[in-house]
Scaffold this motif. Structure first.
Motif, PDB file in Angstrom:
ATOM      1  N   ILE A   1      -7.503  13.701   6.107  1.00 20.61           N
ATOM      2  CA  ILE A   1      -6.103  13.915   5.782  1.00 20.61           C
ATOM      3  C   ILE A   1      -5.560  12.647   5.154  1.00 20.61           C
ATOM      4  CG2 ILE A   1      -5.218  13.152   8.036  1.00 20.61           C
ATOM      5  CD1 ILE A   1      -3.157  15.478   7.829  1.00 20.61           C
ATOM      6  N   ASP A   2      -4.534  12.792   4.338  1.00 21.99           N
ATOM      7  CA  ASP A   2      -3.926  11.630   3.697  1.00 21.99           C
ATOM      8  C   ASP A   2      -2.409  11.703   3.822  1.00 21.99           C
ATOM      9  OD1 ASP A   2      -4.133  12.748   0.180  1.00 21.99           O
ATOM     10  OD2 ASP A   2      -3.370  13.736   1.990  1.00 21.99           O
ATOM     11  N   ILE A   3      -1.762  10.587   3.509  1.00 19.08           N
ATOM     12  CA  ILE A   3      -0.314  10.547   3.547  1.00 19.08           C
ATOM     13  C   ILE A   3       0.172   9.482   2.570  1.00 19.08           C
ATOM     14  CG2 ILE A   3      -0.211   8.886   5.465  1.00 19.08           C
ATOM     15  CD1 ILE A   3       2.278  10.472   6.473  1.00 19.08           C
ATOM     16  N   ARG A   4       1.245   9.771   1.880  1.00 21.10           N
ATOM     17  CA  ARG A   4       1.823   8.808   0.956  1.00 21.10           C
ATOM     18  C   ARG A   4       2.924   8.028   1.666  1.00 21.10           C
ATOM     19  NH1 ARG A   4      -0.428   8.631  -3.670  1.00 21.10           N
ATOM     20  NH2 ARG A   4      -1.538  10.433  -4.474  1.00 21.10           N
ATOM     21  N   SER A   5       3.257   6.896   1.108  1.00 18.49           N
ATOM     22  CA  SER A   5       4.197   5.994   1.788  1.00 18.49           C
ATOM     23  C   SER A   5       5.614   6.536   1.832  1.00 18.49           C
ATOM     24  CB  SER A   5       4.182   4.617   1.115  1.00 18.49           C
ATOM     25  OG  SER A   5       4.546   4.725  -0.249  1.00 18.49           O
ATOM     26  N   ASN A   6       5.929   7.587   1.081  1.00 17.97           N
ATOM     27  CA  ASN A   6       7.274   8.159   1.118  1.00 17.97           C
ATOM     28  C   ASN A   6       7.402   9.248   2.200  1.00 17.97           C
ATOM     29  OD1 ASN A   6       5.721  10.100  -0.080  1.00 17.97           O
ATOM     30  ND2 ASN A   6       7.094  10.473  -1.804  1.00 17.97           N
TER      31      ASN A   6
ATOM     32  N   ASP B   1       6.499  10.218   6.525  1.00 17.39           N
ATOM     33  CA  ASP B   1       6.178   9.618   7.815  1.00 17.39           C
ATOM     34  C   ASP B   1       5.305  10.515   8.681  1.00 17.39           C
ATOM     35  OD1 ASP B   1       9.602  10.101   8.998  1.00 17.39           O
ATOM     36  OD2 ASP B   1       8.007  11.527   8.595  1.00 17.39           O
ATOM     37  N   LYS B   2       5.089  11.745   8.227  1.00 20.91           N
ATOM     38  CA  LYS B   2       4.260  12.662   9.009  1.00 20.91           C
ATOM     39  C   LYS B   2       3.664  13.698   8.074  1.00 20.91           C
ATOM     40  CE  LYS B   2       4.548  15.907  12.907  1.00 20.91           C
ATOM     41  NZ  LYS B   2       5.458  16.472  13.949  1.00 20.91           N
ATOM     42  N   ARG B   3       2.419  14.030   8.369  1.00 19.21           N
ATOM     43  CA  ARG B   3       1.785  15.110   7.619  1.00 19.21           C
ATOM     44  C   ARG B   3       0.811  15.825   8.549  1.00 19.21           C
ATOM     45  NH1 ARG B   3      -1.835  15.215   2.148  1.00 19.21           N
ATOM     46  NH2 ARG B   3      -1.218  17.321   1.536  1.00 19.21           N
ATOM     47  N   GLN B   4       0.828  17.149   8.477  1.00 16.92           N
ATOM     48  CA  GLN B   4      -0.022  17.931   9.372  1.00 16.92           C
ATOM     49  C   GLN B   4      -1.072  18.691   8.602  1.00 16.92           C
ATOM     50  OE1 GLN B   4       3.365  19.859  11.609  1.00 16.92           O
ATOM     51  NE2 GLN B   4       2.086  19.320  13.348  1.00 16.92           N
ATOM     52  N   GLY B   5      -2.261  18.769   9.222  1.00 12.16           N
ATOM     53  CA  GLY B   5      -3.325  19.598   8.693  1.00 12.16           C
ATOM     54  C   GLY B   5      -3.783  20.546   9.781  1.00 12.16           C
ATOM     55  N   GLN B   6      -4.970  21.037   9.627  1.00 12.71           N
ATOM     56  CA  GLN B   6      -5.495  21.925  10.656  1.00 12.71           C
ATOM     57  C   GLN B   6      -5.981  21.092  11.837  1.00 12.71           C
ATOM     58  OE1 GLN B   6      -8.809  24.292   9.375  1.00 12.71           O
ATOM     59  NE2 GLN B   6      -8.650  25.728  11.064  1.00 12.71           N
TER      60      GLN B   6
ATOM     61  N   VAL C   1      -1.188  13.134  10.852  1.00 12.44           N
ATOM     62  CA  VAL C   1      -1.142  11.706  10.577  1.00 12.44           C
ATOM     63  C   VAL C   1       0.320  11.270  10.614  1.00 12.44           C
ATOM     64  CG1 VAL C   1      -1.207  12.132   8.089  1.00 12.44           C
ATOM     65  CG2 VAL C   1      -1.733   9.859   8.959  1.00 12.44           C
ATOM     66  N   LEU C   2       0.557  10.163  11.310  1.00 16.03           N
ATOM     67  CA  LEU C   2       1.884   9.571  11.400  1.00 16.03           C
ATOM     68  C   LEU C   2       1.857   8.196  10.757  1.00 16.03           C
ATOM     69  CD1 LEU C   2       2.783  10.446  15.100  1.00 16.03           C
ATOM     70  CD2 LEU C   2       3.441  11.693  13.038  1.00 16.03           C
ATOM     71  N   LEU C   3       2.887   7.906   9.993  1.00 21.42           N
ATOM     72  CA  LEU C   3       2.981   6.611   9.318  1.00 21.42           C
ATOM     73  C   LEU C   3       4.299   5.945   9.694  1.00 21.42           C
ATOM     74  CD1 LEU C   3       2.046   4.514   7.200  1.00 21.42           C
ATOM     75  CD2 LEU C   3       3.163   5.929   5.452  1.00 21.42           C
ATOM     76  N   ASN C   4       4.215   4.742  10.213  1.00 23.71           N
ATOM     77  CA  ASN C   4       5.394   3.952  10.538  1.00 23.71           C
ATOM     78  C   ASN C   4       5.358   2.696   9.675  1.00 23.71           C
ATOM     79  OD1 ASN C   4       7.318   2.189  11.621  1.00 23.71           O
ATOM     80  ND2 ASN C   4       7.076   3.035  13.671  1.00 23.71           N
ATOM     81  N   LYS C   5       6.104   2.725   8.586  1.00 26.21           N
ATOM     82  CA  LYS C   5       6.063   1.614   7.633  1.00 26.21           C
ATOM     83  C   LYS C   5       6.755   0.368   8.190  1.00 26.21           C
ATOM     84  CE  LYS C   5       7.854   4.301   4.491  1.00 26.21           C
ATOM     85  NZ  LYS C   5       7.609   5.603   5.146  1.00 26.21           N
ATOM     86  N   THR C   6       7.667   0.569   9.109  1.00 27.64           N
ATOM     87  CA  THR C   6       8.407  -0.580   9.675  1.00 27.64           C
ATOM     88  C   THR C   6       7.459  -1.545  10.380  1.00 27.64           C
ATOM     89  OG1 THR C   6      10.363   0.788   9.962  1.00 27.64           O
ATOM     90  CG2 THR C   6      10.268  -1.268  11.207  1.00 27.64           C
TER      91      THR C   6
ATOM     92  N   SER D   1       0.845  -1.200   0.000  1.00 30.11           N
ATOM     93  CA  SER D   1       0.000   0.000   0.000  1.00 30.11           C
ATOM     94  C   SER D   1       0.873   1.239   0.000  1.00 30.11           C
ATOM     95  CB  SER D   1      -0.914   0.014   1.220  1.00 30.11           C
ATOM     96  OG  SER D   1      -1.867  -1.013   1.119  1.00 30.11           O
ATOM     97  N   ASP D   2       0.500   2.209  -0.819  1.00 30.82           N
ATOM     98  CA  ASP D   2       1.351   3.386  -0.972  1.00 30.82           C
ATOM     99  C   ASP D   2       0.645   4.686  -0.622  1.00 30.82           C
ATOM    100  OD1 ASP D   2       1.080   3.532  -4.645  1.00 30.82           O
ATOM    101  OD2 ASP D   2      -0.417   3.520  -3.043  1.00 30.82           O
ATOM    102  N   TYR D   3      -0.600   4.580  -0.173  1.00 30.57           N
ATOM    103  CA  TYR D   3      -1.368   5.795   0.082  1.00 30.57           C
ATOM    104  C   TYR D   3      -2.384   5.493   1.157  1.00 30.57           C
ATOM    105  CZ  TYR D   3      -4.464   9.758  -1.061  1.00 30.57           C
ATOM    106  OH  TYR D   3      -5.241  10.879  -1.017  1.00 30.57           O
ATOM    107  N   PHE D   4      -2.443   6.340   2.172  1.00 29.25           N
ATOM    108  CA  PHE D   4      -3.308   6.098   3.324  1.00 29.25           C
ATOM    109  C   PHE D   4      -4.149   7.332   3.587  1.00 29.25           C
ATOM    110  CE2 PHE D   4      -1.165   2.207   4.415  1.00 29.25           C
ATOM    111  CZ  PHE D   4       0.097   2.394   3.900  1.00 29.25           C
ATOM    112  N   ILE D   5      -5.372   7.078   4.013  1.00 28.13           N
ATOM    113  CA  ILE D   5      -6.329   8.166   4.198  1.00 28.13           C
ATOM    114  C   ILE D   5      -7.071   7.979   5.516  1.00 28.13           C
ATOM    115  CG2 ILE D   5      -8.193   9.484   3.077  1.00 28.13           C
ATOM    116  CD1 ILE D   5      -7.022   6.589   1.103  1.00 28.13           C
TER     117      ILE D   5
END
Lengths: 114, 112
Positions: B48-53, B55-60, B64-69, B30-34
């Motif tokens: 909010i969404d985040i791509r697999s490349n 590890d963190k994305r901020q909105g208002q 969202v935090l992504l830990n692929k490990t 999976s390469d895209y999370f919502i």
């Protein structure tokens, strides 16, 4: 106002009957996906249509079928209804099939099979 | 097969506190999370969404935090408000099939 309209909002059918649910996509959106959401669960992917062709299907039997029209409206048809088909049916439209960011969901049709 | 699941089915927080909703996914392709929010009687709404490349994305008020490990996703809501009360779903999108797979959901209840 989401731009995606579903009809009807509620529907009661008898086991064995057939049902057609309708979705009017946001203007210009050429992709529509249908989901089934049972009470207390997440939406389950049924299938997706892109430019009037089926473009992916989830684990649903053939009695679940769909159509997408040139004006981007679409239908979900379910034959031989079963009690377990009772659920909220959601459609989501988007401009491109590859970009979930653009998904806009309708408010759904609540189907009850008795 | 593919699956997305949540650790906590329900979460109650005091108004003004921060909320953290967790999610585990199993498809390493999976390469895209919502994250979606669903209020009663409505369809899911994109948060909010985040791509697999990343590890963190901020909105208002949301992060969202992504830990692929460990294949883990979380949604943080700052200064939670009563209007945040809803069911929250994480979802993944694995190309080329482009079907969005939803997890079972977490119900967030904000206590005034």
């Amino acid at each position: 106002e989401t731009g995606v309209t579903q009809s009807p909002t509620h529907l009661i059918k008898t086991r064995g009957q057939q049902v057609t649910l309708r979705c009017s996509s946001q203007s210009g959106h050429n992709t529509v996906s249908w989901y089934q959401q049972a009470l207390g669960q997440g939406p389950q992917f049924i299938f997706q249509y892109y430019r009037e062709e089926e473009n992916g299907r989830g684990n649903f039997p053939p009695r679940f079928s769909g159509l997408q029209f040139p004006n981007y409206s679409s239908e979900l048809n379910v034959n031989a209804l079963e009690l377990d088909d009772s659920a909220l049916y959601l459609c989501a439209s988007s401009l491109a099939s590859w970009n979930s960011y653009g998904y806009t969901f309708g408010s759904g049709t609540r189907l009850t099979v008795v | 097969g593919e699956s997305v699941g949540l650790h906590l089915p329900t979460l109650s927080v005091q108004e003004g506190d921060n909320s953290i909703i967790n999610c585990a996914y199993s498809n390493s392709a999976s390469d895209y999370f919502i994250w979606y929010k669903q209020e009663s009687g409505k369809g899911p709404q994109f948060i909010i969404d985040i791509r697999s490349n990343m590890d963190k994305r901020q909105g208002q008020r949301v992060t969202v935090l992504l830990n692929k490990t460990v294949k883990h996703l979380s949604l943080q809501i700052a200064a939670t408000q009563p209007g945040d009360s809803a069911v929250y779903f994480c979802a993944e999108n694995s190309l080329p099939h482009d079907k969005v797979i939803f997890g079972p959901g977490t119900s967030l209840s904000v206590i005034p």
